[in-house]
Design an enzyme around this catalytic site. Sequence first.
Site, PDB file in Angstrom:
ATOM      1  N   ARG A  61       7.708   1.114   4.484  1.00 55.87           N
ATOM      2  CA  ARG A  61       6.382   2.193   4.567  1.00 55.87           C
ATOM      3  C   ARG A  61       5.139   1.663   4.120  1.00 55.87           C
ATOM      4  O   ARG A  61       4.093   1.898   4.357  1.00 55.87           O
ATOM      5  CB  ARG A  61       6.760   3.417   3.463  1.00 55.87           C
ATOM      6  CG  ARG A  61       7.996   4.235   4.029  1.00 55.87           C
ATOM      7  CD  ARG A  61       8.423   5.244   3.213  1.00 55.87           C
ATOM      8  NE  ARG A  61       8.860   4.766   1.760  1.00 55.87           N
ATOM      9  CZ  ARG A  61      10.076   4.502   1.620  1.00 55.87           C
ATOM     10  NH1 ARG A  61      11.086   4.614   2.573  1.00 55.87           N
ATOM     11  NH2 ARG A  61      10.368   4.020   0.466  1.00 55.87           N
ATOM     12  N   GLU A  98      18.712  -3.586  -9.867  1.00 54.36           N
ATOM     13  CA  GLU A  98      19.395  -2.898 -10.837  1.00 54.36           C
ATOM     14  C   GLU A  98      20.724  -3.403 -10.882  1.00 54.36           C
ATOM     15  O   GLU A  98      21.297  -3.707 -11.909  1.00 54.36           O
ATOM     16  CB  GLU A  98      19.659  -1.209 -10.496  1.00 54.36           C
ATOM     17  CG  GLU A  98      20.144  -0.515 -11.752  1.00 54.36           C
ATOM     18  CD  GLU A  98      20.231   0.923 -11.672  1.00 54.36           C
ATOM     19  OE1 GLU A  98      20.921   1.513 -12.492  1.00 54.36           O
ATOM     20  OE2 GLU A  98      19.528   1.420 -10.673  1.00 54.36           O
TER      21      GLU A  98
END
Length: 178
Positions: A61, A98
């Site tokens: 994006r 993560e």
Amino acid sequence: MTANPDLAALIRTIPDFPRPGIQFRDITTLLLDAQGLAMSVESMAASAIGPVDLVAGIEARGFLFAAALAIPLHAGVLLIRKDGKLPGVTIAEEYALEYGEDRIAMHADSCAPGARVLLVDDLIATGGTARAAVRLLRRAGAEVVQAQFLVDLPDLGGADALRADGVDVTSLVSFPGH
């Protein structure tokens, strides 16, 4: 309260995506609104620290905003992609996720030493990808003059981490939480 409530209202929140407890900020609804998209690009261009030689967009994006901003800023567009997606000689930088690590890359010859670069992405959360992009650009000899984001999730600390790395950071909208 966000500085641009009109733009914030165009961003859809999807609860519990991609997992429970996450409030996903979906900018596709803003992209569908011609006036909201134009206002976003105009605001980002107006707050750019210029002049800049290149607007670097982070996949995917960020590419949209980089291309749109490059035109009024009279700059080229530099693509920062996931490693392995660009042909030719590239340089890459790892960053922590993560659960594990990932890598981003750019063409080795896409940025001349001393180039003034504006880094752009749609959203900053923890800042891992953006910080890796800054390291990558600096390795190529660029001066990262600013990082801009449509959305900031300040509770996750990414913008503050970029500022600690010596980067001026701006965003149009911020949302509390994750």
